[in-house]
Design an enzyme around this catalytic site. Structure first.
Site, PDB file in Angstrom:
ATOM      1  N   HIS A 139       0.820  -1.225   0.000  1.00 42.55           N
ATOM      2  CA  HIS A 139       0.000   0.000   0.000  1.00 42.55           C
ATOM      3  C   HIS A 139       0.848   1.267   0.000  1.00 42.55           C
ATOM      4  CE1 HIS A 139       0.895  -0.324   4.321  1.00 42.55           C
ATOM      5  NE2 HIS A 139       0.695   0.980   4.368  1.00 42.55           N
ATOM      6  N   HIS A 204       2.808   9.562  12.709  1.00 42.02           N
ATOM      7  CA  HIS A 204       1.852   8.526  13.088  1.00 42.02           C
ATOM      8  C   HIS A 204       2.567   7.425  13.853  1.00 42.02           C
ATOM      9  CE1 HIS A 204       3.278   7.191   9.063  1.00 42.02           C
ATOM     10  NE2 HIS A 204       2.835   5.963   9.312  1.00 42.02           N
TER      11      HIS A 204
HETATM   12 FE   LIG Z   1       3.681   3.345   5.884  1.00 39.15          FE
END
Ligand SMILES: [Fe+2]
Length: 288
Positions: A139, A204
């Site tokens: 991804h 993140h």
């Molecule tokens: Fe990533």
């Protein structure tokens, strides 16, 4: 002059290929996996950001894209973990994640001649990448590529950088890699329009106690520093600040490589979307 320096200089005397655009996009997997459950306003904003980026990529009519991404334990693991791997194969495999099953092109066409030229240029200039003749692209690259909705997929030269397990490339080295990519494209003796797409970041946390946390203050300082373009302040911020912005922030290395390729000329921020729903400070940019 040492032979490697001679080769490096000789390679720079035959400019034919053109670096036509440099772009960056986040790739949080929940953007794909949780898409049906995301709030409509967030979906519209994410779609607009990927769409704007896609429009800019389409506008530069790239024949090939150098895709800078992490490997999310898809090709490599702790028993075999290159710091940086260049994909030089004729084709690559699509994403293994079930939530990416709608990604259309499989296999993904590579550009072995351009990939090999980048590899040879790197080795001639005292960089030591590893190589792969066939990578599986997860991804990290395929989410931005699919969301940009390109009518024709350019050939892809993936460059996978270890951004999961320390130690990793220094940010200073990432900028140097970017300059090397720029030189490699400028010396590639084929009439090819080449774009660079960096994916990942910004802040993140994945699989650690702070999972889901977004450091919006760091992200905005980071984006401001990229937009200003100066390499020194960026290196200071990234070397000292990125590690505190979650383990996913290591992926900003791809942005640093892109910035090095752009010669530090700063970028236009398309959008910054600090989204707790997808656990990522999502950012989208195009270098000037
Ligand atoms: Fe990533």
């Amino acid at each position: 002059m040492r032979s490697s320096s001679r080769d490096c200089a000789r390679a720079r005397r035959r400019p034919v290929a053109e670096l036509v655009g440099i772009f960056a996009a986040s790739h949080g997997p929940l953007i794909a996996r949780d898409w049906p459950r995301l709030p409509d306003a967030l979906k519209q904003r994410l779609s607009a950001a990927y769409g704007e980026l896609g429009g800019r990529v389409i506008a530069v009519r790239a024949d090939a894209i150098i895709g800078l991404a992490p490997d999310h334990w898809t090709n490599f693991f702790l028993d075999n973990l290159p710091a940086l791997c260049i994909g030089i194969g004729e084709e690559h495999d699509g994403p293994p994640e079930p939530f990416m099953r709608d990604f259309a092109p499989a296999p993904i066409l590579g550009d072995p001649a351009l990939g090999r030229h980048i590899l040879e240029t790197a080795l001639a200039c005292d960089f030591e990448p590893t190589l792969s003749y066939r990578l599986r692209l997860d991804h990290g690259l395929c989410l931005p590529l699919s969301r940009m909705a390109l009518p024709r997929m350019p050939r892809i030269v993936p460059i996978l950088i270890n951004e999961l397990e320390p130690p990793m490339l220094s940010y200073r080295r990432c900028f140097a890699w970017g300059r090397l990519l720029r030189d490699a494209i400028a010396s590639y003796p084929e009439a090819v329009r080449v774009a660079i797409l960096a994916t990942g970041g910004l802040s993140h946390s994945i699989g650690e106690p702070t999972m889901g946390a977004i450091d919006e203050d760091f992200d905005r300082r980071c984006l401001d520093a990229f937009a200003q373009g100066e390499e020194g302040p960026l290196i200071d911020l990234l070397e000292h600040g990125a590690a505190g912005a979650g383990n996913g922030a290591h992926e900003i290395r791809n942005w640093a490589v892109a910035h090095g390729a752009a010669g530090g000329r700063g970028f236009d921020l398309i959008d910054y979307i600090p989204s707790p729903e997808v656990y990522v400070g999502c950012a989208y940019a195009a270098w000037r």
